[in-house]
Every structure is written in structure tokens, then in C-alpha cells.
Write a protein that holds these residues in place. Structure first.
Motif, PDB file in Angstrom:
ATOM      1  N   GLY A 173      49.352  41.631  47.885  1.00 33.97           N
ATOM      2  CA  GLY A 173      49.096  41.954  46.563  1.00 33.97           C
ATOM      3  C   GLY A 173      50.510  42.437  45.840  1.00 33.97           C
ATOM      4  N   MET A 174      51.185  43.284  46.506  1.00 33.14           N
ATOM      5  CA  MET A 174      52.521  43.606  46.052  1.00 33.14           C
ATOM      6  C   MET A 174      53.733  42.527  46.065  1.00 33.14           C
ATOM      7  N   TYR A 175      53.503  41.617  47.115  1.00 36.04           N
ATOM      8  CA  TYR A 175      54.391  40.511  47.137  1.00 36.04           C
ATOM      9  C   TYR A 175      54.326  39.649  45.851  1.00 36.04           C
ATOM     10  N   LEU A 176      53.124  39.203  45.623  1.00 36.19           N
ATOM     11  CA  LEU A 176      52.755  38.404  44.436  1.00 36.19           C
ATOM     12  C   LEU A 176      53.053  39.171  43.018  1.00 36.19           C
ATOM     13  N   LYS A 177      52.734  40.117  43.137  1.00 34.61           N
ATOM     14  CA  LYS A 177      53.115  41.004  41.668  1.00 34.61           C
ATOM     15  C   LYS A 177      54.665  40.884  41.598  1.00 34.61           C
ATOM     16  N   ASP A 178      55.324  41.301  42.486  1.00 34.65           N
ATOM     17  CA  ASP A 178      56.971  41.581  42.469  1.00 34.65           C
ATOM     18  C   ASP A 178      57.347  39.814  41.908  1.00 34.65           C
ATOM     19  N   ARG A 179      56.643  39.067  42.221  1.00 32.11           N
ATOM     20  CA  ARG A 179      57.298  37.623  42.051  1.00 32.11           C
ATOM     21  C   ARG A 179      56.586  36.912  40.594  1.00 32.11           C
ATOM     22  N   GLY A 180      56.000  37.913  39.826  1.00 33.41           N
ATOM     23  CA  GLY A 180      55.499  37.512  38.635  1.00 33.41           C
ATOM     24  C   GLY A 180      54.152  36.889  38.410  1.00 33.41           C
ATOM     25  N   TRP A 181      53.215  36.886  39.693  1.00 28.39           N
ATOM     26  CA  TRP A 181      51.783  36.453  39.748  1.00 28.39           C
ATOM     27  C   TRP A 181      51.111  37.607  38.942  1.00 28.39           C
ATOM     28  N   GLN A 182      50.044  37.008  38.192  1.00 26.73           N
ATOM     29  CA  GLN A 182      48.910  37.928  37.503  1.00 26.73           C
ATOM     30  C   GLN A 182      47.763  37.839  38.629  1.00 26.73           C
ATOM     31  N   LEU A 183      47.222  38.850  38.979  1.00 25.64           N
ATOM     32  CA  LEU A 183      46.113  39.036  40.037  1.00 25.64           C
ATOM     33  C   LEU A 183      44.715  39.504  39.132  1.00 25.64           C
ATOM     34  N   ALA A 184      43.826  38.756  39.962  1.00 28.42           N
ATOM     35  CA  ALA A 184      42.399  39.319  39.513  1.00 28.42           C
ATOM     36  C   ALA A 184      41.545  39.040  40.684  1.00 28.42           C
ATOM     37  N   ARG A 185      40.605  40.163  40.868  1.00 32.28           N
ATOM     38  CA  ARG A 185      39.637  39.937  41.718  1.00 32.28           C
ATOM     39  C   ARG A 185      38.104  39.977  41.145  1.00 32.28           C
ATOM     40  N   VAL A 186      37.252  38.970  41.693  1.00 26.56           N
ATOM     41  CA  VAL A 186      36.182  38.631  41.248  1.00 26.56           C
ATOM     42  C   VAL A 186      35.143  39.326  42.402  1.00 26.56           C
ATOM     43  N   LYS A 187      34.130  40.085  41.930  1.00 26.13           N
ATOM     44  CA  LYS A 187      33.388  40.465  43.119  1.00 26.13           C
ATOM     45  C   LYS A 187      31.862  41.033  42.423  1.00 26.13           C
ATOM     46  N   ASN A 188      31.097  40.071  42.397  1.00 22.13           N
ATOM     47  CA  ASN A 188      29.639  40.442  41.560  1.00 22.13           C
ATOM     48  C   ASN A 188      28.546  40.113  42.750  1.00 22.13           C
ATOM     49  N   GLU A 189      27.431  40.067  42.256  1.00 20.19           N
ATOM     50  CA  GLU A 189      26.307  39.767  43.275  1.00 20.19           C
ATOM     51  C   GLU A 189      26.381  38.570  44.105  1.00 20.19           C
ATOM     52  N   GLU A 190      26.975  37.548  43.301  1.00 17.99           N
ATOM     53  CA  GLU A 190      26.978  36.224  44.002  1.00 17.99           C
ATOM     54  C   GLU A 190      28.392  35.662  44.574  1.00 17.99           C
ATOM     55  N   ASN A 191      29.527  36.193  44.155  1.00 18.87           N
ATOM     56  CA  ASN A 191      30.660  35.743  44.633  1.00 18.87           C
ATOM     57  C   ASN A 191      31.794  37.118  44.578  1.00 18.87           C
ATOM     58  N   LYS A 192      32.618  36.339  45.505  1.00 22.98           N
ATOM     59  CA  LYS A 192      33.947  37.376  45.875  1.00 22.98           C
ATOM     60  C   LYS A 192      34.858  36.646  46.100  1.00 22.98           C
ATOM     61  N   TYR A 193      35.967  36.683  45.489  1.00 21.65           N
ATOM     62  CA  TYR A 193      37.275  35.719  45.653  1.00 21.65           C
ATOM     63  C   TYR A 193      38.246  36.413  44.738  1.00 21.65           C
ATOM     64  N   PHE A 194      39.650  36.081  45.177  1.00 25.64           N
ATOM     65  CA  PHE A 194      40.799  36.355  44.314  1.00 25.64           C
ATOM     66  C   PHE A 194      41.301  35.228  43.574  1.00 25.64           C
ATOM     67  N   ALA A 195      41.722  35.631  42.460  1.00 27.75           N
ATOM     68  CA  ALA A 195      42.505  34.744  41.676  1.00 27.75           C
ATOM     69  C   ALA A 195      43.832  34.969  41.205  1.00 27.75           C
ATOM     70  N   VAL A 196      44.879  34.242  41.312  1.00 30.96           N
ATOM     71  CA  VAL A 196      46.184  34.652  40.821  1.00 30.96           C
ATOM     72  C   VAL A 196      46.792  33.504  39.958  1.00 30.96           C
ATOM     73  N   ARG A 197      47.687  33.862  38.878  1.00 30.13           N
ATOM     74  CA  ARG A 197      47.934  32.658  38.138  1.00 30.13           C
ATOM     75  C   ARG A 197      49.748  33.159  37.626  1.00 30.13           C
ATOM     76  N   LYS A 198      50.306  32.128  37.615  1.00 30.76           N
ATOM     77  CA  LYS A 198      51.637  32.029  36.860  1.00 30.76           C
ATOM     78  C   LYS A 198      52.044  31.032  36.075  1.00 30.76           C
ATOM     79  N   ARG A 199      52.993  30.996  35.108  1.00 30.09           N
ATOM     80  CA  ARG A 199      53.306  29.744  34.605  1.00 30.09           C
ATOM     81  C   ARG A 199      54.648  29.299  35.079  1.00 30.09           C
ATOM     82  N   ILE A 200      54.793  28.124  35.744  1.00 30.55           N
ATOM     83  CA  ILE A 200      55.867  27.649  36.398  1.00 30.55           C
ATOM     84  C   ILE A 200      56.303  26.418  35.417  1.00 30.55           C
ATOM     85  N   GLU A 201      57.460  26.435  34.921  1.00 30.05           N
ATOM     86  CA  GLU A 201      57.871  25.215  34.370  1.00 30.05           C
ATOM     87  C   GLU A 201      56.996  24.813  33.066  1.00 30.05           C
ATOM     88  N   GLY A 202      56.402  26.072  32.475  1.00 30.12           N
ATOM     89  CA  GLY A 202      55.602  25.994  31.378  1.00 30.12           C
ATOM     90  C   GLY A 202      54.207  25.745  31.569  1.00 30.12           C
TER      91      GLY A 202
END
Length: 358
Positions: free
Chosen positions: A6-35
Motif C-alpha cells: 500500500g505504501m509503495y503504491l501511494k508513494d507512486r501516485g496510485w489511489q487505493l480502495a478496498r471493497v469488502k462486503n457480504e459477497e466481495n473482497k478485493y482491492f482496487a487501485v487507479r492512476k492516470r498514465i498519459e491522460g
């Protein structure tokens, strides 16, 4: 989204989100690269009761009402749930609206099997175009019969396995319906010490990072332009049974971390054996400082490699008189994190501190 990853990704400009509910559990990250947005969806392996029960639900079920293709019922159900998840549907809508947007779906163990099913399902349902998605897995168990596996060669999937990892062949031992191997599978030899069971993600992380660092080192040695910072390839003071490949990975890991922290290209001295030689060479080339690092590797008992750790001693010398401008020491122990990546994180921190003190 915590820990080193998580620290590695945040330091490089990625936005992090964690999805955890009754049916799902996963991580998602996002970054704009070349627009354009790039998304990574990471599905974890077995962590709790829900994933454990999904593993046991290994009865083969038809894939999208196919008469020939059958898949692991529990994993297929997890893939469909993620595809229907509200947060994931937002990602899919972004991919629809921007044809240059990209999605990487990745996972380890159970998460790898679900990633493959999810990636193919998204393409077959027309939710993403094949050129917009890539699936990368680590130690994924079998998730379908021969007919399903044979079709996967038409999809953008890359699977990695470590030698001696028994999980990828696990279901074949219990059910004759599971057979075959992905044509896109790469089996890695094990180089890192046995600090963890061959299936654990930290082993895959270390082996992947080791290969990347070897390529980085080869590239740095081919460079002809001088860097802004003069650094010496780290010296190995003490070692136990680490192979030369692993030691080289640690050495280039220090150099890469310095380059990242200092935000400047570095000139790597691979010839100097002593600090005196390095100071002389650096002064002749017009550098004012020399970065010098020493690595020591220890293990409490040779029969218990799990306890090995590395001591990092870091110096910054002034070339005019050999005065030590900065010194620091860190100790990294095997345990919760990948030791190789943990060491790189410590060196990056040291590099930043050294810059602030100058």
C-alpha cells in the motif's frame, strides 16, 4: 490497502480502495498514465471462512451455460459476484467510456483462479474489450476442465508458478474433471532462501522482484551517460548460504532504491573494492560525494533459515577529505513482509533523509 504494498503504491501516485462486503473482497487501485486511467483489481487468496468454503465448493459447473466447458463452482460464483459489484461496475463503465483505459486483474492462489474466471467473463460478456484487459496470476489452482482451459489460450492471461508449489495441481489430485495447464504458464525456479512456504505470496513477490532487479542491473551497467549521484555497488560483509544471484539482487535493490529516493540518476561504480578507491575515482570524475553501502546477512542457526536477517550500513562521504557526512544503520528481519522488498523500502527512506540533511 496497508503495509509495504500500500505504501509503495501511494508513494507512486496510485489511489487505493478496498471493497469488502457480504459477497466481495478485493482491492482496487487507479492512476492516470498519459491522460488515461489504469486500474488494477487485486483479489486475495484464502484468508477466512468465506474463501475456505469457496475452495471446498469444487464441484464443476457449466461456464455460461456451455455444454462442454465447466469450471470450479465456488470460484465462478466469486467472479460473477465481483463483476456485479457496484464499485467494480463503475470501473467497467470507465473502460467503456474511454477506449484507451486499461484494467489489470491479478490475484494469488484462490484469487488467481478467480481472476482468470473474471477476466474471461468480462470479455465474453462484452463488458471490456480484449485489448483493454490483462490477467496476471500467481500460484493459481486449476479452475476448470480441459475444454475450458484450452480456450484460455485466446485470452490475455499470464500465469506464474513457483517450482515445488503444490497448489496449482491441487484439484487434479481430488477430481478427474480438473486437467491440463494454461499454455501461458511460466514456472519460476526458486532462488530466495526458504523463509516461507513455497505457495506464500511473499515468495512470489521476492522472486518477481529479484528478476526485475537483475534486469535493472544489466540496464544500469550498459548506461554510458554519467549520473548525478556517485554510488558504489554495495559491499557484502557477511553472508550465509545465499546464492550469488540473490546477493546480486540485494545489491541492485539498494541502487534502485537510492535512485528512487534521490530522484536523480546515479552513476554506479562496480569496480572499487575500498572506500579509498571510490573516493579517488569519484573525485577524478568531479563528484562531491560518494554513497557507500554495506550489507551483512545473518542467520541464528543454519538449519533455520526462516530467521535470517540483513543489516544495512549506509554512508555518505565527502570526496575532498573523506569526511562522513551521513551514517545510518537498519536491520530487516524475515517475517511479515518480503525481506527483499522491506530492505528496499528502508534504503529509500535513508536516501530521502540523507538528501534532507545536505
Amino acid at each position: 490497502a496497508t503495509g509495504i504494498a500500500g505504501m509503495y503504491l501511494k508513494d507512486r501516485g496510485w489511489q487505493l480502495a478496498r471493497v469488502k462486503n457480504e459477497e466481495n473482497k478485493y482491492f482496487a487501485v487507479r492512476k492516470r498514465i498519459e491522460g488515461h486511467p489504469v486500474y488494477i483489481v487485486a483479489i486475495t487468496g484464502t484468508e477466512g471462512k468465506r474463501e475456505f468454503l469457496s475452495n471446498l465448493n469444487y464441484k464443476l459447473t457449466p461456464y455460461r451455460d456451455s455444454l462442454e466447458e465447466q469450471v470450479h463452482h465456488g470460484y465462478y460464483e466469486m467472479a460473477e459476484n465481483i463483476a456485479a459489484d457496484r464499485f467494480f461496475q463503475h470501473i467497467a463503465s470507465q473502460l467503456k467510456s474511454d477506449e484507451d483505459a486499461l484494467l489489470v486483474v491479478t490475484g494469488h492462489s484462490l484469487g488467481g483462479a478467480v481472476s482468470i474466471l473474471l477476466g474471461r467473463y468480462l470479455i465474453d460478456e462484452g463488458l471490456v474489450r480484449p485489448e483493454q484487459i490483462e490477467v496476471v496470476t500467481f500460484g493459481a489452482p486449476m479452475m476448470g476442465n480441459a475444454a475450458f482451459i484450452a480456450r484460455l489460450g485466446d485470452y490475455p492471461i499470464q500465469a506464474y508458478e513457483l517450482e515445488y508449489d503444490i497448489i496449482p495441481e491441487f484439484f487434479q489430485s481430488y477430481s478427474h474433471g480438473y486437467t491440463g495447464k494454461l499454455g501461458q504458464t511460466v514456472v519460476w525456479d526458486s532462488h530466495m532462501p526458504d523463509i516461507a512456504y513455497s505457495h506464500q505470496m511473499m515468495r512470489y513477490l521476492d522472486e518477481a522482484k529479484l528478476r526485475q532487479l537483475h534486469a535493472y542491473g544489466q540496464r544500469k551497467q550498459r548506461e554510458s551517460t554519467p549520473g548525478q549521484i556517485y554510488t558504489v555497488l554495495p559491499k557484502i560483509k557477511e553472508r550465509f548460504t545465499l546464492s550469488s544471484d540473490v546477493l546480486e539482487g540485494y545489491q541492485w535493490g539498494v541502487i534502485e532504491a537510492q535512485e528512487t529516493a534521490l530522484k536523480e540518476p546515479v552513476y554506479v561504480d562496480t569496480e572499487s573494492k575500498t572506500i579509498e578507491e571510490a573516493l579517488h575515482r569519484a573525485k577524478e570524475l568531479g563528484y562531491e560525494q560518494v554513497y557507500w553501502t554495506e550489507l551483512s546477512f545473518f542467520v541464528k542457526r543454519e538449519s533455520q533459515v526462516r530467521n535470517y536477517y540483513v543489516i544495512i550500513e549506509k554512508y555518505v562521504y565527502r570526496t575532498t577529505d573523506g569526511h562522513v557526512l551521513h551514517w545510518a544503520q537498519d536491520i530487516c528481519q524475515s517475517g511479515e513482509y518480503s525481506l527483499l522488498v522491506s530492505m528496499i523500502d528502508r534504503v529509500e527512506t535513508y536516501g530521502s533523509q540523507a538528501e534532507e540533511e545536505k
